[in-house]
Design a protein around this motif. Sequence first.
Motif, mmCIF file in Angstrom:
data_model
loop_
_atom_site.group_PDB
_atom_site.id
_atom_site.type_symbol
_atom_site.label_atom_id
_atom_site.label_comp_id
_atom_site.label_asym_id
_atom_site.label_seq_id
_atom_site.Cartn_x
_atom_site.Cartn_y
_atom_site.Cartn_z
ATOM 1 N N SER A 78 -20.347 -0.126 52.533
ATOM 2 C CA SER A 78 -19.318 0.102 51.516
ATOM 3 C C SER A 78 -19.907 0.594 50.192
ATOM 4 C CB SER A 78 -18.520 -1.186 51.289
ATOM 5 O OG SER A 78 -19.386 -2.207 50.847
ATOM 6 N N ASN A 79 -21.215 0.870 50.174
ATOM 7 C CA ASN A 79 -21.846 1.389 48.963
ATOM 8 C C ASN A 79 -21.283 2.763 48.618
ATOM 9 O OD1 ASN A 79 -23.478 -0.870 48.915
ATOM 10 N ND2 ASN A 79 -25.251 0.171 49.785
ATOM 11 N N LYS A 80 -21.428 3.131 47.363
ATOM 12 C CA LYS A 80 -20.988 4.440 46.892
ATOM 13 C C LYS A 80 -21.850 5.527 47.558
ATOM 14 C CE LYS A 80 -20.431 7.008 42.619
ATOM 15 N NZ LYS A 80 -20.681 7.046 41.184
ATOM 16 N N PRO A 81 -21.241 6.651 48.003
ATOM 17 C CA PRO A 81 -22.046 7.737 48.590
ATOM 18 C C PRO A 81 -23.074 8.249 47.574
ATOM 19 C CG PRO A 81 -19.708 8.129 48.965
ATOM 20 C CD PRO A 81 -19.819 6.967 48.006
ATOM 21 N N GLU A 82 -24.268 8.606 48.074
ATOM 22 C CA GLU A 82 -25.301 9.148 47.194
ATOM 23 C C GLU A 82 -25.804 10.477 47.745
ATOM 24 O OE1 GLU A 82 -29.468 7.189 48.040
ATOM 25 O OE2 GLU A 82 -27.953 5.600 47.948
ATOM 26 N N THR A 83 -26.160 11.368 46.836
ATOM 27 C CA THR A 83 -26.666 12.680 47.207
ATOM 28 C C THR A 83 -28.135 12.582 47.583
ATOM 29 O OG1 THR A 83 -25.115 13.758 45.721
ATOM 30 C CG2 THR A 83 -27.033 15.048 46.373
ATOM 31 N N ILE A 84 -28.514 13.285 48.639
ATOM 32 C CA ILE A 84 -29.913 13.346 49.068
ATOM 33 C C ILE A 84 -30.449 14.704 48.617
ATOM 34 C CG2 ILE A 84 -31.512 13.326 51.020
ATOM 35 C CD1 ILE A 84 -29.283 11.824 52.596
ATOM 36 N N LYS A 85 -31.348 14.710 47.650
ATOM 37 C CA LYS A 85 -31.939 15.958 47.154
ATOM 38 C C LYS A 85 -33.158 16.356 47.977
ATOM 39 C CE LYS A 85 -29.621 16.478 43.169
ATOM 40 N NZ LYS A 85 -28.676 17.529 43.037
ATOM 41 N N LYS A 86 -33.928 15.360 48.378
ATOM 42 C CA LYS A 86 -35.147 15.582 49.146
ATOM 43 C C LYS A 86 -35.198 14.503 50.223
ATOM 44 C CE LYS A 86 -39.713 17.232 48.172
ATOM 45 N NZ LYS A 86 -39.670 18.634 48.406
ATOM 46 N N THR A 87 -35.476 14.924 51.452
ATOM 47 C CA THR A 87 -35.527 13.958 52.553
ATOM 48 C C THR A 87 -36.932 13.390 52.689
ATOM 49 O OG1 THR A 87 -35.915 15.762 54.123
ATOM 50 C CG2 THR A 87 -33.635 15.059 53.817
ATOM 51 N N ASN A 88 -37.063 12.358 53.514
ATOM 52 C CA ASN A 88 -38.354 11.687 53.721
ATOM 53 C C ASN A 88 -39.364 12.577 54.435
ATOM 54 O OD1 ASN A 88 -37.093 9.403 52.667
ATOM 55 N ND2 ASN A 88 -36.482 8.693 54.694
ATOM 56 N N GLY A 89 -38.896 13.581 55.120
ATOM 57 C CA GLY A 89 -39.756 14.520 55.848
ATOM 58 C C GLY A 89 -38.962 15.788 56.133
ATOM 59 N N LYS A 90 -39.640 16.787 56.659
ATOM 60 C CA LYS A 90 -38.965 18.055 56.952
ATOM 61 C C LYS A 90 -38.037 17.904 58.151
ATOM 62 C CE LYS A 90 -42.147 21.034 54.675
ATOM 63 N NZ LYS A 90 -41.824 22.257 54.039
ATOM 64 N N MET A 91 -36.881 18.577 58.044
ATOM 65 C CA MET A 91 -35.900 18.572 59.119
ATOM 66 C C MET A 91 -35.689 20.005 59.600
ATOM 67 S SD MET A 91 -33.093 15.710 57.995
ATOM 68 C CE MET A 91 -32.193 16.719 56.857
ATOM 69 N N GLY A 92 -35.442 20.147 60.888
ATOM 70 C CA GLY A 92 -35.142 21.456 61.447
ATOM 71 C C GLY A 92 -33.696 21.814 61.156
ATOM 72 N N VAL A 93 -33.485 22.951 60.490
ATOM 73 C CA VAL A 93 -32.138 23.397 60.142
ATOM 74 C C VAL A 93 -31.897 24.724 60.853
ATOM 75 C CG1 VAL A 93 -30.604 24.120 58.264
ATOM 76 C CG2 VAL A 93 -32.297 22.313 57.880
ATOM 77 N N SER A 94 -30.746 24.833 61.471
ATOM 78 C CA SER A 94 -30.377 26.045 62.183
ATOM 79 C C SER A 94 -29.047 26.521 61.610
ATOM 80 C CB SER A 94 -30.226 25.689 63.663
ATOM 81 O OG SER A 94 -30.034 26.803 64.436
ATOM 82 N N MET A 95 -28.935 27.813 61.326
ATOM 83 C CA MET A 95 -27.683 28.321 60.779
ATOM 84 C C MET A 95 -27.427 29.759 61.185
ATOM 85 S SD MET A 95 -28.789 28.598 56.774
ATOM 86 C CE MET A 95 -27.142 28.873 56.238
ATOM 87 N N GLN A 96 -26.154 30.109 61.237
ATOM 88 C CA GLN A 96 -25.753 31.455 61.604
ATOM 89 C C GLN A 96 -25.977 32.390 60.418
ATOM 90 O OE1 GLN A 96 -21.953 31.611 63.495
ATOM 91 N NE2 GLN A 96 -21.692 33.777 63.088
ATOM 92 N N VAL A 97 -26.480 33.585 60.719
ATOM 93 C CA VAL A 97 -26.702 34.607 59.697
ATOM 94 C C VAL A 97 -25.392 35.374 59.514
ATOM 95 C CG1 VAL A 97 -27.995 36.712 59.142
ATOM 96 C CG2 VAL A 97 -29.137 34.822 60.307
ATOM 97 N N PRO A 98 -24.954 35.606 58.270
ATOM 98 C CA PRO A 98 -23.744 36.398 58.066
ATOM 99 C C PRO A 98 -23.882 37.767 58.748
ATOM 100 C CG PRO A 98 -24.451 35.408 56.007
ATOM 101 C CD PRO A 98 -25.546 35.162 57.020
ATOM 102 N N GLN A 99 -22.791 38.241 59.319
ATOM 103 C CA GLN A 99 -22.788 39.495 60.089
ATOM 104 C C GLN A 99 -23.418 40.649 59.308
ATOM 105 O OE1 GLN A 99 -20.700 39.571 63.092
ATOM 106 N NE2 GLN A 99 -21.267 41.625 63.681
ATOM 107 N N ASP A 100 -23.128 40.744 57.996
ATOM 108 C CA ASP A 100 -23.650 41.870 57.208
ATOM 109 C C ASP A 100 -25.154 41.766 56.954
ATOM 110 O OD1 ASP A 100 -23.156 39.685 55.511
ATOM 111 O OD2 ASP A 100 -22.849 40.980 53.762
ATOM 112 N N LEU A 101 -25.771 40.623 57.267
ATOM 113 C CA LEU A 101 -27.213 40.464 57.102
ATOM 114 C C LEU A 101 -27.945 40.340 58.435
ATOM 115 C CD1 LEU A 101 -27.383 37.988 54.087
ATOM 116 C CD2 LEU A 101 -27.724 40.457 54.061
ATOM 117 N N ALA A 102 -27.195 40.382 59.537
ATOM 118 C CA ALA A 102 -27.800 40.261 60.867
ATOM 119 C C ALA A 102 -28.412 41.607 61.256
ATOM 120 C CB ALA A 102 -26.752 39.831 61.888
#
Length: 182
Positions: A116-140
């Motif tokens: 029930s704690n207040k949500p907090e923003t994570i600016k930097k994580t404890n370690g690197k995470m793999g992030v995958s994202m779609q490239v906008p069509q005009d930049l693909a």
Amino acid sequence: DEPAADEKTADETPAEEIADEEESGSVTIRYEEGKDGKNIDIPKEDIYDNCLDDEEQKKVEEGENVVITIKTKETEASEDAAEKLEKSVEELEEEGKIVIVGKTPFVIDLTKQVGSNKPETIKKTNGKMGVSMQVPQDLAIDGAKYYLVSENGEIITAAATVVDGITKITFDTDDFALSERA
């Protein structure tokens, strides 16, 4: 009213839960996309290991529930970030790379709410995470190498793959204020 973990709202993908059968707590992951949101994915194991500290993981084991929200949104680059981006572009061009800068900077906001704690923003994580994202069509661009520039000017190289005509990039980071570029 909070949607149930298996509900899908108009701008939210279904929440995923990470829970060991012996644990009574859970970690729910919600993906939200802003107006021009990016199709993004982070492995749940990376989120659990890198967004929760040891004490928070122990709370989950003791029955506490945690909600991690991942939201992408367009943003205005600060003057400092814009200067660092410009310098990074110059460095890449000096190396002989062709650079097409993405239209709009964006950020990946991570927030966590433990119990029930207040949500907090994570600016930097404890370690690197793999992030995958779609490239906008005009930049693909077939065969292109993609780069992201963090707010602090770090250049991150992203591996690109094309599946069913959709270009996705994958990169590792622990910094969640990224500007898009190709």
